[in-house]
Design a protein around this motif. Structure first.
Motif, PDB file in Angstrom:
ATOM      1  N   PRO A   1       0.826  -1.208   0.000  1.00  0.00           N
ATOM      2  CA  PRO A   1       0.000   0.000   0.000  1.00  0.00           C
ATOM      3  C   PRO A   1       0.861   1.261   0.000  1.00  0.00           C
ATOM      4  CG  PRO A   1      -0.790  -1.581   1.626  1.00  0.00           C
ATOM      5  CD  PRO A   1       0.521  -2.088   1.142  1.00  0.00           C
ATOM      6  N   ARG A   2       0.386   2.290  -0.696  1.00  0.00           N
ATOM      7  CA  ARG A   2       1.065   3.584  -0.693  1.00  0.00           C
ATOM      8  C   ARG A   2       0.792   4.302   0.626  1.00  0.00           C
ATOM      9  NH1 ARG A   2       4.740   2.854  -4.453  1.00  0.00           N
ATOM     10  NH2 ARG A   2       4.443   0.843  -3.399  1.00  0.00           N
ATOM     11  N   VAL A   3       1.768   5.045   1.103  1.00  0.00           N
ATOM     12  CA  VAL A   3       1.658   5.769   2.369  1.00  0.00           C
ATOM     13  C   VAL A   3       1.806   7.259   2.093  1.00  0.00           C
ATOM     14  CG1 VAL A   3       2.664   6.133   4.641  1.00  0.00           C
ATOM     15  CG2 VAL A   3       2.525   3.815   3.705  1.00  0.00           C
ATOM     16  N   HIS A   4       0.713   8.015   2.286  1.00  0.00           N
ATOM     17  CA  HIS A   4       0.723   9.445   1.978  1.00  0.00           C
ATOM     18  C   HIS A   4       0.084  10.272   3.087  1.00  0.00           C
ATOM     19  CE1 HIS A   4      -3.490   8.718   1.001  1.00  0.00           C
ATOM     20  NE2 HIS A   4      -3.058   7.681   0.286  1.00  0.00           N
TER      21      HIS A   4
ATOM     22  N   SER B   1      -3.156   6.125   6.030  1.00  0.00           N
ATOM     23  CA  SER B   1      -2.584   5.120   5.124  1.00  0.00           C
ATOM     24  C   SER B   1      -1.347   4.464   5.725  1.00  0.00           C
ATOM     25  CB  SER B   1      -2.258   5.745   3.765  1.00  0.00           C
ATOM     26  OG  SER B   1      -1.335   6.810   3.883  1.00  0.00           O
TER      27      SER B   1
ATOM     28  N   TYR C   1       2.540   9.327   9.493  1.00  0.00           N
ATOM     29  CA  TYR C   1       3.120   9.811   8.249  1.00  0.00           C
ATOM     30  C   TYR C   1       4.045  10.970   8.611  1.00  0.00           C
ATOM     31  CZ  TYR C   1       3.403  11.765   3.522  1.00  0.00           C
ATOM     32  OH  TYR C   1       3.841  12.244   2.310  1.00  0.00           O
TER      33      TYR C   1
ATOM     34  N   ASN D   1      -2.806   1.736   7.754  1.00  0.00           N
ATOM     35  CA  ASN D   1      -3.303   0.705   6.839  1.00  0.00           C
ATOM     36  C   ASN D   1      -2.166  -0.147   6.287  1.00  0.00           C
ATOM     37  OD1 ASN D   1      -5.923   1.584   7.170  1.00  0.00           O
ATOM     38  ND2 ASN D   1      -5.951   2.831   5.310  1.00  0.00           N
ATOM     39  N   TRP D   2      -1.056   0.515   5.951  1.00  0.00           N
ATOM     40  CA  TRP D   2       0.121  -0.217   5.441  1.00  0.00           C
ATOM     41  C   TRP D   2       0.615  -1.229   6.470  1.00  0.00           C
ATOM     42  CZ3 TRP D   2       4.816   0.693   8.069  1.00  0.00           C
ATOM     43  CH2 TRP D   2       5.899  -0.056   7.596  1.00  0.00           C
TER      44      TRP D   2
END
Length: 402
Positions: A49-52, A56, A258, A59-60
Motif C-alpha cells: 500500500p502507498r503511504v501518503h 494510510s 506519516y 493501513n500499510w
C-alpha cells in the motif's frame, strides 16, 4: 530455532554512551562533511500500500502483517537497478593529540529511525556520548546519516531507500575511508581556517572498525557476509542477537505517523513512503518496561532527534538471508539489553540462540563474544548502564589489538 526478525528490530535505537577514564588531554576535533557516495545495488519494487498520510501509514502496517495477505516473495513486482551517487552527511572526529589508535577509524552506523546523533548524545555527554568516549581512548570516528534521514539525501521512500542500497552505501563509504581520500572526495561543511588542523583530518586509516546498532548492525552483518575482510578489521554489533522470541513482534506493534503530517516543521520535506515513530512507541522500543533503567530526559531526547523511516526498508527485509560471513575472520562482539523488547519480547535471558549467532561468523569464532547488558532495554546508549556498556565495547577492542 527462530531467525532474527528485522521488522522487530528496525528503528531500534541504541548507541553506546560512556564515561571513560582517559587522559584529559585527548579531546575532540570534529568536522562535518558531505560525501558523494556512488552506489550500485539491486532493489525491488513491491506490491505494498502507498503511504501518503497517517491513516494510510496505519493501513500499510496492518496490511503487510496480516497473516492471510501476501508474503514477501508474493509482493515482488520487479527488480530495480540503482546506479547513482547519493550525498551522505557525516561527522569525522579525530583526537586532538596523536595516539597509537589515531589511524584506526570507527565507522558508526545507527539504527533505523535515527541519524548520527544517536552516537553523539548531547544530554550528559560524559556518560552517554559514544563519540567522546571513543575519542578519549585515542580512536578516530566517522558517524554518518543513513540514506533518507538526517542531512543525507532523501530519495523515493519505496524503491530507493531499501536494505540492498543501504548495504552498498556502507560498502562504498568504507572504501572511500580506506583509500585515505575521504577529505578530498567530500565537501567540507565546517569552517576550518587552520591548515594544521585540517591536516589532522586527512587520515589514511590502517584499520576500519564497523560499529552498529540494531538495523545498523543488521547492515554490517550483511556487509561482512558479502565482502568479508575487505571492509572491516573488527566489528561490534549492538542491539543484535538471534532470538527464539524475535518473531513475537512486528511493525504493526509499533505505531507510526506519516512523517510530513506528524511534524511539518521537522519533516515537511519528506515525501510519500516516509513514516516516523510516535513518542509512546519510542519508549516501548528503546527502553525497558519500567523507568528504573533510564532517565526521562533521555526519552525526551530520543523524541527530539528521531528521524523518519521508509516503508521500502521494511518491505525489503526479505532480501536479508543472514548468510554466514565466511570471508570475514576478524573479531566480532554482539550485545543486547537483558530486557530488550523488540528483539526478545522483553526478556533475552532465555531467548539467545548462541550457536546460530556464532554460526553467522564461522571464521571468527575464536574471537567472538556476546554480552547481555543487565537491567537494560534496547537503547543501550540511553540507558543508565550506558557508561559500563561503552567501556565493555572499548575493552573488547583493546583486548583484540584494535
Amino acid at each position: 530455532m527462530m531467525m532474527l526478525n528485522l521488522s522487530a528490530a528496525l528503528g531500534l535505537l541504541a548507541f553506546i554512551p560512556i564515561t571513560v577514564n582517559a587522559s584529559p588531554a585527548i579531546t575532540n576535533n570534529c568536522i562535518e562533511l558531505l560525501v558523494p557516495v556512488p552506489v550500485k545495488a539491486t532493489n525491488i519494487e513491491y506490491d505494498i500500500p502507498r503511504v501518503h498520510d497517517t491513516i494510510s501509514a496505519v493501513n500499510w502496517a496492518v496490511n503487510v502483517t496480516t497473516w492471510s495477505n501476501k508474503n514477501y516473495a508474493a509482493r515482488i513486482i520487479r527488480n530495480v537497478t540503482i546506479s547513482q551517487t547519493f550525498n551522505i552527511h557525516a561527522k569525522l572526529c579525530v583526537p586532538s593529540v596523536a595516539t597509537s589508535k589515531s589511524s584506526t577509524i570507527q565507522l558508526l552506523t545507527a539504527g533505523n529511525g535515527f541519524d548520527k546523533r544517536y552516537w553523539d548524545v548531547e544530554v550528559n555527554p560524559s556518560k552517554y556520548n559514544y563519540i567522546d568516549a571513543a575519542i578519549s581512548k585515542g580512536y578516530s570516528v566517522l558517524a554518518y546519516d543513513k540514506l533518507g534521514c538526517g542531512k543525507s539525501d532523501k530519495p523515493d521512500g519505496y524503491t530507493m531507500v531499501q536494505v540492498p542500497s543501504e548495504v552498498e552505501i556502507l560498502a562504498s563509504l568504507t572504501r572511500i575511508v580506506r583509500s585515505g581520500k575521504l577529505l578530498s572526495a567530500s565537501e567540507i561543511l565546517s569552517n576550518i581556517k587552520s591548515t594544521e588542523l585540517l591536516k589532522k583530518f586527512n587520515v589514511r586509516p590502517k584499520k576500519v572498525l564497523q560499529i552498529g546498532h540494531s538495523y545498523g548492525s543488521v547492515l554490517i552483518q550483511a556487509l561482512l557476509a558479502k565482502y568479508g575482510d575487505e571492509l572491516a578489521d573488527g566489528a561490534i554489533l549492538t542491539g543484535f542477537l538471534v532470538s527464539s522470541q524475535a518473531t513475537a513482534n512486528n511493525v504493526a506493534h509499533f505505531d507510526h505517523d506519516y512523517a510530513a503530517e506528524s511534524d511539518s516543521s521537522r519533516f515537511g520535506r519528506y515525501g510519500p513512503g516516509y513514516i516516523v515513530l510516535v513518542k509512546a512507541t519510542l519508549q516501548k522500543l528503546f527502553f525497558r518496561g519500567t523507568s528504573a533503567g533510564f532517565e526521562k530526559k533521555l526519552l525526551d531526547y530520543t523524541e527530539k532527534i528521531k528521524q523518519p523511516e521508509t516503508v521500502g526498508v521494511y518491505g525489503s527485509e526479505g532480501t536479508l538471508s543472514f548468510s554466514p560471513a565466511a570471508g570475514y575472520s576478524g573479531p566480532v562482539m554482539t550485545m543486547a539489553g537483558e530486557f530488550d523488547y523488540p528483539l526478545c519480547n522483553g526478556d533475552c535471558k532465555g531467548a539467545y540462540e548462541a550457536n546460530y549467532t556464532m554460526g553467522l561468523f564461522p571464521a571468527g569464532t575464536n574471537n567472538f563474544t556476546f554480552h547481555l547488558v543487565p537491567e537494560t532495554g534496547h537503547a543501550l546508549t540511553l540507558a543508565k548502564s550506558a557508561a559500563e556498556t561503552a567501556q565493555k565495547m572499548l575493552d573488547y577492542l583493546e583486548d583484540n589489538g584494535l
